[in-house]
Design an enzyme around this catalytic site. Structure first.
Site, PDB file in Angstrom:
ATOM      1  CD1 TRP A 238      -2.620   1.812   0.506  1.00 13.28           C
ATOM      2  CD2 TRP A 238      -1.303   2.466   2.192  1.00 13.28           C
ATOM      3  NE1 TRP A 238      -2.961   3.108   0.828  1.00 13.28           N
ATOM      4  CE2 TRP A 238      -2.164   3.525   1.857  1.00 13.28           C
ATOM      5  CE3 TRP A 238      -0.368   2.649   3.225  1.00 13.28           C
ATOM      6  CZ2 TRP A 238      -2.134   4.770   2.514  1.00 13.28           C
ATOM      7  CZ3 TRP A 238      -0.330   3.873   3.881  1.00 13.28           C
ATOM      8  CH2 TRP A 238      -1.211   4.912   3.530  1.00 13.28           C
TER       9      TRP A 238
ATOM     10  CD  GLU B  12      -4.479  -1.572   2.071  1.00 13.92           C
ATOM     11  OE1 GLU B  12      -3.307  -1.810   2.422  1.00 13.92           O
ATOM     12  OE2 GLU B  12      -5.367  -1.218   2.873  1.00 13.92           O
TER      13      GLU B  12
ATOM     14  CE  LYS C 212      -6.099   6.201   2.726  1.00 16.45           C
ATOM     15  NZ  LYS C 212      -5.635   5.914   4.080  1.00 16.45           N
TER      16      LYS C 212
ATOM     17  CG  ASP D 197      -8.404  -1.062   4.591  1.00 15.76           C
ATOM     18  OD1 ASP D 197      -9.478  -0.687   5.101  1.00 15.76           O
ATOM     19  OD2 ASP D 197      -7.312  -0.954   5.176  1.00 15.76           O
TER      20      ASP D 197
ATOM     21  CG  HIS E 215      -8.736   1.674   2.016  1.00 15.86           C
ATOM     22  ND1 HIS E 215      -7.449   1.306   1.689  1.00 15.86           N
ATOM     23  CD2 HIS E 215      -8.668   2.186   3.265  1.00 15.86           C
ATOM     24  CE1 HIS E 215      -6.642   1.560   2.704  1.00 15.86           C
ATOM     25  NE2 HIS E 215      -7.360   2.091   3.679  1.00 15.86           N
TER      26      HIS E 215
ATOM     27  CG  HIS F 249      -5.649  -4.469   5.174  1.00 19.21           C
ATOM     28  ND1 HIS F 249      -4.787  -3.411   4.980  1.00 19.21           N
ATOM     29  CD2 HIS F 249      -4.868  -5.561   5.349  1.00 19.21           C
ATOM     30  CE1 HIS F 249      -3.549  -3.860   5.018  1.00 19.21           C
ATOM     31  NE2 HIS F 249      -3.563  -5.154   5.228  1.00 19.21           N
TER      32      HIS F 249
ATOM     33  CG  ASP G  52      -9.249   4.366   5.862  1.00 14.54           C
ATOM     34  OD1 ASP G  52      -9.648   3.367   6.481  1.00 14.54           O
ATOM     35  OD2 ASP G  52      -8.130   4.459   5.329  1.00 14.54           O
TER      36      ASP G  52
ATOM     37  CG  ASP H 127      -7.722   2.528   9.884  1.00 11.05           C
ATOM     38  OD1 ASP H 127      -7.979   1.454   9.331  1.00 11.05           O
ATOM     39  OD2 ASP H 127      -7.108   3.458   9.320  1.00 11.05           O
TER      40      ASP H 127
ATOM     41  CG  ASP I 244      -5.047  -1.685   8.222  1.00  9.75           C
ATOM     42  OD1 ASP I 244      -4.451  -1.189   9.199  1.00  9.75           O
ATOM     43  OD2 ASP I 244      -5.047  -1.151   7.091  1.00  9.75           O
TER      44      ASP I 244
HETATM   45  C1  RNT Z   1      -3.842   2.775   4.988  1.00 11.01           C
HETATM   46  C2  RNT Z   1      -3.881   1.346   4.638  1.00 11.01           C
HETATM   47  C3  RNT Z   1      -2.708   0.529   5.073  1.00 11.01           C
HETATM   48  C4  RNT Z   1      -2.241   0.877   6.458  1.00 11.01           C
HETATM   49  C5  RNT Z   1      -1.176  -0.034   7.000  1.00 11.01           C
HETATM   50  C6  RNT Z   1      -0.541   0.527   8.220  1.00 11.01           C
HETATM   51  O1  RNT Z   1      -5.013   3.431   4.749  1.00 11.01           O
HETATM   52  O2  RNT Z   1      -5.053   0.782   5.133  1.00 11.01           O
HETATM   53  O3  RNT Z   1      -2.995  -0.814   4.950  1.00 11.01           O
HETATM   54  O4  RNT Z   1      -3.292   0.912   7.353  1.00 11.01           O
HETATM   55  O5  RNT Z   1      -0.272  -0.319   6.017  1.00 11.01           O
HETATM   56 ZN    ZN Z   2      -5.243  -1.338   4.988  1.00 16.14          ZN
END
Ligand code: RNT
Ligand code: ZN
Length: 419
Positions: free
Chosen positions: A187, A226, A228, A259, A262, A286, A294, A296, A326
């Site tokens: 990523w 990955e 986003k 993810d 994302h 993820h 996003d 998290d 993640d």
């Molecule tokens: C960031 C991505 C990525 C990170 C990690 C730390 O938006 O999700 O995967 O969270 O690499």
């Molecule tokens: Zn991620």
């Protein structure tokens, strides 16, 4: 009746309820036992790592909170990961970022890193029966800026190409050492705050960089890419968008990482599984929880997670979908955050494995849509939780909320004593 007796009694009743709708509970538990989550090491220390512990997080990602007790060094990260894993039924993997290398206090720049910096991790993983996954790190570095692999400046671009190539070699060595493939998730944050005049240009550069990075074939690692939607400060354009990586992955046979944070918030990630499985080799997830963006947040057992799990199981793709976590929350006990999110993911998978799918498909094939909807609704309240408790019991991990007290104890005895 003692707790374990209660759990066993409830489990026996649940087994019968499920048998009545054609579900084999033991089979579901056996399948769950084989699913390994890839735990993200970066929940232990708010994505800091060991390269520059005083540096700040860049690359459009952010951690909120200042809860005491974060891991400050490699021993603490390892201890916390093992502690978290001890509350999870089954065997799991650990996903490392490059910045978590064992640098022994030496300055090792990203274009100098090699398998030697992960030797102690490989030994540790072996001792603890864990397999490793890996991630190159493009963020939190003086050369990160807004563009890394898509940078028109050849010197900067080459620096990141070198970094990523080295990370593939590290992943290869990990895979070789552990006897199963190491997933390397790539990523990068590349993008721009304002609307670019040349969207195509940066994507062409990224495609070329990826081709160069992937030129060598390695047998013991797998590449995942990955996408986003946007990063903080990079809102108008993301070079590695979903379309970009989906196209790249389908054309060049690479694994696409989804993810769950994302995408546009109304987009269903679950719905993507069956399409990706047709056109890309495998899938990397993820699992995260976006709140308005996003963000998290710690993963919880919500409909998004259930839908996603059900699609994996309905597609029979448990061996083709790699489930990584993640998220990073620094507002609560970090080990607690791991355990909540990991157990939620396992609970969702269990519910998916217990779905009366044969019956639902029979109704569907007959055009019996009232019956299908009715059984879908009833299935939601079948006693999956009795199966979960029993699964925890036989795996010798805390049943139900018992882990709260254990994590409180670790906090008192270990994490709160950290400066
Ligand atoms: C960031 C991505 C990525 C990170 C990690 C730390 O938006 O999700 O995967 O969270 O690499
Ligand atoms: Zn991620």
């Amino acid at each position: 009746m003692g707790k374990s007796e209660l759990v066993k009694t409830a489990f026996e009743a649940a087994t019968e309820r499920y048998a009545a709708v054609g579900v084999d509970v033991q089979k579901a538990m056996d399948q769950l036992q084989r699913i390994q989550l890839s735990l993200h090491c970066w929940q232990t220390d708010d994505v800091v790592g060991f390269e520059n512990p005083d540096g700040s997080l860049s690359g459009g990602i952010q951690v909120t909170g200042n809860y005491p007790g974060k891991a400050r060094n490699i021993d603490e990260v390892r201890a916390d990961v093992l502690k978290a894993a001890s509350f999870l039924p089954g065997k799991h993997r650990l996903s490392l970022h490059e910045i978590y290398g064992d640098f022994q206090g030496k300055k090792v720049d990203r274009n100098e890193v090699g398998p030697e910096h992960f030797k102690s991790w490989m030994e540790w993983a072996k001792e603890n029966g864990m397999s490793l996954d890996f991630n190159p790190t493009s963020f939190s570095h003086p050369k990160s800026g807004n563009l890394t692999l898509a940078n028109p400046d050849k010197a900067i671009r080459d620096f990141w190409i070198e970094h990523t190539k080295r990370c593939r070699l590290i992943s290869e060595e990990m895979g070789k050492a552990q006897g199963n493939p190491c997933m390397m998730n790539l990523w990068i944050h590349d993008g721009s705050k304002e609307v670019p005049a040349s969207r195509l240009y940066y994507r062409q550069i990224l495609e070329q960089s990826l081709d160069e990075i992937f030129a060598i074939e390695y047998p013991h690692m797998k590449d995942a890419i990955e996408a986003k939607l946007f990063g903080i400060g990079l809102e108008s354009y993301t070079v590695g968008s979903y379309d970009f990586y989906l196209g790249y992955g389908a054309k060049k046979g690479k694994i696409v990482t989804l993810d769950t944070g994302h995408f546009h918030l109304t987009e269903s990630i679950a719905d993507k599984i069956s399409s990706l499985l047709l056109f890309t080799p495998e899938i990397m997830l993820h699992v995260s929880r976006p709140i308005r963006w996003d963000s998290d947040h710690v993963v919880i057992l919500n409909d998004d997670l259930l839908d996603l799990s059900k699609e994996i199981v309905r597609c029979g793709a448990m061996d083709r979908v790699h489930i990584g976590l993640d998220y990073f929350d620094a507002t609560i006990n970090r080990i607690g955050a791991y355990v909540i999110g990991s157990r939620a993911t396992q609970k969702a998978l269990l519910q998916a494995l217990l779905e009366p799918i044969a019956k639902l498909r029979e109704y569907e094939a007959n055009g019996q849509y009232f019956e299908r909807l009715a059984l879908q609704e009833e299935a939601k309240s079948l006693p999956w939780n009795a199966v979960w408790d029993y699964f925890c019991l036989v795996n010798d991990v805390p049943v139900g909320e018992d882990f709260i007290a254990d994590i409180q104890q670790y906090e008192r005895e270990v994490t709160l004593k950290r400066g």
